[in-house]
Design a protein around this motif. Structure first.
Motif, PDB file in Angstrom:
ATOM      1  N   HIS A  42     -18.541  81.413  41.630  1.00  0.00           N
ATOM      2  CA  HIS A  42     -17.294  81.246  40.883  1.00  0.00           C
ATOM      3  C   HIS A  42     -16.737  79.830  41.002  1.00  0.00           C
ATOM      4  O   HIS A  42     -15.980  79.380  40.143  1.00  0.00           O
ATOM      5  N   ARG A  43     -17.111  79.107  42.051  1.00  0.00           N
ATOM      6  CA  ARG A  43     -16.597  77.751  42.221  1.00  0.00           C
ATOM      7  C   ARG A  43     -17.171  76.792  41.181  1.00  0.00           C
ATOM      8  O   ARG A  43     -16.574  75.769  40.885  1.00  0.00           O
ATOM      9  N   ARG A  44     -18.322  77.138  40.640  1.00  0.00           N
ATOM     10  CA  ARG A  44     -18.865  76.309  39.564  1.00  0.00           C
ATOM     11  C   ARG A  44     -17.946  76.353  38.337  1.00  0.00           C
ATOM     12  O   ARG A  44     -17.760  75.357  37.649  1.00  0.00           O
ATOM     13  N   GLU A  45     -17.376  77.539  38.094  1.00  0.00           N
ATOM     14  CA  GLU A  45     -16.442  77.665  36.976  1.00  0.00           C
ATOM     15  C   GLU A  45     -15.195  76.815  37.216  1.00  0.00           C
ATOM     16  O   GLU A  45     -14.674  76.196  36.290  1.00  0.00           O
ATOM     17  N   TRP A  46     -14.722  76.793  38.462  1.00  0.00           N
ATOM     18  CA  TRP A  46     -13.580  75.933  38.780  1.00  0.00           C
ATOM     19  C   TRP A  46     -13.884  74.495  38.377  1.00  0.00           C
ATOM     20  O   TRP A  46     -13.067  73.835  37.734  1.00  0.00           O
ATOM     21  N   LEU A  47     -15.054  74.040  38.788  1.00  0.00           N
ATOM     22  CA  LEU A  47     -15.371  72.631  38.600  1.00  0.00           C
ATOM     23  C   LEU A  47     -15.574  72.288  37.130  1.00  0.00           C
ATOM     24  O   LEU A  47     -15.045  71.283  36.641  1.00  0.00           O
ATOM     25  N   VAL A  48     -16.321  73.114  36.401  1.00  0.00           N
ATOM     26  CA  VAL A  48     -16.549  72.851  34.979  1.00  0.00           C
ATOM     27  C   VAL A  48     -15.240  72.921  34.205  1.00  0.00           C
ATOM     28  O   VAL A  48     -14.963  72.073  33.342  1.00  0.00           O
ATOM     29  N   ASP A  49     -14.406  73.919  34.523  1.00  0.00           N
ATOM     30  CA  ASP A  49     -13.110  74.034  33.843  1.00  0.00           C
ATOM     31  C   ASP A  49     -12.233  72.812  34.125  1.00  0.00           C
ATOM     32  O   ASP A  49     -11.549  72.304  33.228  1.00  0.00           O
ATOM     33  N   ARG A  50     -12.263  72.355  35.362  1.00  0.00           N
ATOM     34  CA  ARG A  50     -11.435  71.195  35.725  1.00  0.00           C
ATOM     35  C   ARG A  50     -11.947  69.922  35.062  1.00  0.00           C
ATOM     36  O   ARG A  50     -11.157  69.089  34.599  1.00  0.00           O
ATOM     37  N   ILE A  51     -13.270  69.766  34.995  1.00  0.00           N
ATOM     38  CA  ILE A  51     -13.858  68.611  34.322  1.00  0.00           C
ATOM     39  C   ILE A  51     -13.378  68.540  32.877  1.00  0.00           C
ATOM     40  O   ILE A  51     -12.963  67.486  32.383  1.00  0.00           O
ATOM     41  N   LYS A  52     -13.411  69.675  32.203  1.00  0.00           N
ATOM     42  CA  LYS A  52     -13.041  69.702  30.785  1.00  0.00           C
ATOM     43  C   LYS A  52     -11.544  69.495  30.594  1.00  0.00           C
ATOM     44  O   LYS A  52     -11.116  68.825  29.638  1.00  0.00           O
ATOM     45  N   LEU A  53     -10.745  70.058  31.505  1.00  0.00           N
ATOM     46  CA  LEU A  53      -9.305  69.841  31.421  1.00  0.00           C
ATOM     47  C   LEU A  53      -8.981  68.354  31.577  1.00  0.00           C
ATOM     48  O   LEU A  53      -8.223  67.781  30.786  1.00  0.00           O
ATOM     49  N   LEU A  54      -9.564  67.728  32.585  1.00  0.00           N
ATOM     50  CA  LEU A  54      -9.287  66.320  32.838  1.00  0.00           C
ATOM     51  C   LEU A  54      -9.767  65.438  31.698  1.00  0.00           C
ATOM     52  O   LEU A  54      -9.125  64.437  31.357  1.00  0.00           O
ATOM     53  N   SER A  55     -10.882  65.805  31.082  1.00  0.00           N
ATOM     54  CA  SER A  55     -11.390  65.007  29.965  1.00  0.00           C
ATOM     55  C   SER A  55     -10.505  65.142  28.727  1.00  0.00           C
ATOM     56  O   SER A  55     -10.515  64.263  27.868  1.00  0.00           O
ATOM     57  N   SER A  56      -9.740  66.231  28.649  1.00  0.00           N
ATOM     58  CA  SER A  56      -8.789  66.376  27.540  1.00  0.00           C
ATOM     59  C   SER A  56      -7.517  65.587  27.801  1.00  0.00           C
ATOM     60  O   SER A  56      -6.729  65.358  26.881  1.00  0.00           O
ATOM     61  N   VAL A  57      -7.316  65.160  29.051  1.00  0.00           N
ATOM     62  CA  VAL A  57      -6.138  64.381  29.429  1.00  0.00           C
ATOM     63  C   VAL A  57      -6.477  62.895  29.525  1.00  0.00           C
ATOM     64  O   VAL A  57      -5.790  62.051  28.955  1.00  0.00           O
ATOM     65  N   PHE A  58      -7.559  62.586  30.237  1.00  0.00           N
ATOM     66  CA  PHE A  58      -7.985  61.206  30.420  1.00  0.00           C
ATOM     67  C   PHE A  58      -8.779  60.726  29.203  1.00  0.00           C
ATOM     68  O   PHE A  58      -9.317  61.531  28.439  1.00  0.00           O
ATOM     69  N   ALA A  59      -8.875  59.420  29.051  1.00  0.00           N
ATOM     70  CA  ALA A  59      -9.751  58.834  28.026  1.00  0.00           C
ATOM     71  C   ALA A  59     -11.136  58.647  28.623  1.00  0.00           C
ATOM     72  O   ALA A  59     -11.721  57.566  28.579  1.00  0.00           O
ATOM     73  N   ILE A  60     -11.645  59.722  29.207  1.00  0.00           N
ATOM     74  CA  ILE A  60     -12.965  59.719  29.850  1.00  0.00           C
ATOM     75  C   ILE A  60     -13.732  60.916  29.313  1.00  0.00           C
ATOM     76  O   ILE A  60     -13.327  62.068  29.509  1.00  0.00           O
ATOM     77  N   GLU A  61     -14.842  60.655  28.621  1.00  0.00           N
ATOM     78  CA  GLU A  61     -15.610  61.694  27.933  1.00  0.00           C
ATOM     79  C   GLU A  61     -16.827  62.096  28.761  1.00  0.00           C
ATOM     80  O   GLU A  61     -17.448  61.255  29.409  1.00  0.00           O
ATOM     81  N   ILE A  62     -17.160  63.378  28.711  1.00  0.00           N
ATOM     82  CA  ILE A  62     -18.296  63.904  29.465  1.00  0.00           C
ATOM     83  C   ILE A  62     -19.534  63.908  28.587  1.00  0.00           C
ATOM     84  O   ILE A  62     -19.589  64.575  27.555  1.00  0.00           O
ATOM     85  N   ALA A  63     -20.544  63.153  29.001  1.00  0.00           N
ATOM     86  CA  ALA A  63     -21.820  63.122  28.284  1.00  0.00           C
ATOM     87  C   ALA A  63     -22.795  64.145  28.851  1.00  0.00           C
ATOM     88  O   ALA A  63     -23.562  64.767  28.115  1.00  0.00           O
ATOM     89  N   ALA A  64     -22.784  64.324  30.179  1.00  0.00           N
ATOM     90  CA  ALA A  64     -23.685  65.294  30.814  1.00  0.00           C
ATOM     91  C   ALA A  64     -23.087  65.719  32.152  1.00  0.00           C
ATOM     92  O   ALA A  64     -22.336  64.964  32.779  1.00  0.00           O
TER      93      ALA A  64
END
Length: 334
Positions: A42-64
């Protein structure tokens, strides 16, 4: 020797970076812990969800991305121009999604007219927030601190959760970006915990394939033939990941999605001798377009972290970057 972060993150040289963080004290991000018998998927979901949340806030895009048992990988693109184009209200709105803000900004939002001194301080504050919203260190700080707090709360303990500060590699050219993304997406294959890309849980390649399949399936069900140009539409790709598009489409990864999927699949079949199925000997078109030698490519996607240090790219780009930073050489340049 540890290098100053400002010498590792140089947006004038490249906007693409490979980031890695690793846990300590046998802490787990996911999987079964043989010492405690607990499962931490379940901690993987925490991390992926947080990555996507932060990328919607920051001007930092996730490529991989790839989330492994005790570490994770990210390939990010810093969109500094986007952050500089934001209005003051946009900067405030984004910052307030993560932080409480400031009383002076609250007065501005309530429509209060600021005096000259307050207005000057307000502008300085917004400029500082704007800069932090495209800063990789602030992004990683927000990501790792959140995961550490949640994991410590669940483990009923305190103390250090991450091994140390995150590691970064500057990706100096398109080949470095492409090979690093493939290296990241193939982590579960190399670790022998997945047999196919579709089974590579919590990776960007799995998410891209699943989304594209759903998109094409919906088109078939609607009796709408899938046209080739629709494969380049953003709707055919996950909204929270930087889309593929090619060199002719702005603000996209300079490759074609299907070429990339074919390339990663082909690479996985070559680096994993235990993988079942036919090994396609045909070199994918993307390799030919970029003039990458097959042997060199396979070396890169198997040993990317060992082949390079803080900077990754062609020998020429590595030599140029070394000269810029006033050092004699970087690993991988010769």
């Amino acid at each position: 020797m540890t290098r100053a972060r400002k010498k590792l993150i140089d947006l004038a040289s490249t906007s693409y970076y490979h980031l890695i963080s690793r846990c300590v004290r046998r802490a787990f991000l996911c999987g079964d812990d043989k010492y405690t018998g607990k499962n931490f998927d379940h901690r993987r979901e925490w991390l992926v969800d947080r990555i996507k949340l932060l990328s919607s806030v920051f001007a930092i895009e996730i490529a991989a991305y790839a989330v492994m048992s005790n570490h994770y990988h990210l390939v990010v693109n810093v969109n500094r121009r986007q952050a500089l184009d934001w209005s003051d209200d946009e900067v405030i709105n984004r910052w307030y999604q993560l932080y409480n803000g400031h009383v002076l900004v609250d007065r501005y939002l309530n429509g209060e007219k600021l005096d000259k001194v307050s207005d000057l301080f307000f502008n300085e504050l917004i400029a500082k927030w704007r800069e932090r919203l495209y800063d990789i260190s602030w992004y990683m700080k927000n990501l790792n601190e959140y995961i550490a707090r949640e994991a410590n709360k669940e483990d009923n303990c305190t103390g250090k959760y991450w091994e140390g500060r995150y590691k970064s590699q500057a990706l100096l050219d398109e080949t470095a970006v492409l090979s690093c993304m493939a290296y990241v997406d193939l982590n579960p294959i190399r670790a022998n915990i997945a047999d196919t890309l579709e089974d590579s849980d919590f990776t960007s390649i799995q998410e891209r394939i699943a989304h594209f399949k759903a998109f094409t399936t919906d088109r078939v069900k609607a009796n709408k033939p899938l046209k080739q140009k629709e494969m380049f539409k953003h709707e055919s790709q996950p909204a929270k990941l930087k889309p593929f598009g090619g060199n002719h489409i702005k603000n996209t990864l300079p490759f074609v999605l299907l070429d990339y999927i074919e390339l990663v699949d082909w690479s996985g079949r070559h680096i994993d001798p235990k993988k079942k199925g036919h090994i396609n000997k045909a070199v994918p078109k993307v390799l030919l377009n970029l003039n990458i030698e097959e042997a060199h490519w396979l070396e890169s996607i198997q040993r990317f972290r060992q082949q390079y240090s803080n900077f990754a790219g062609s020998k020429q780009r590595l030599k140029q970057q070394a000269a810029t930073n006033d050092v004699k050489w970087y690993k991988g340049a010769g």
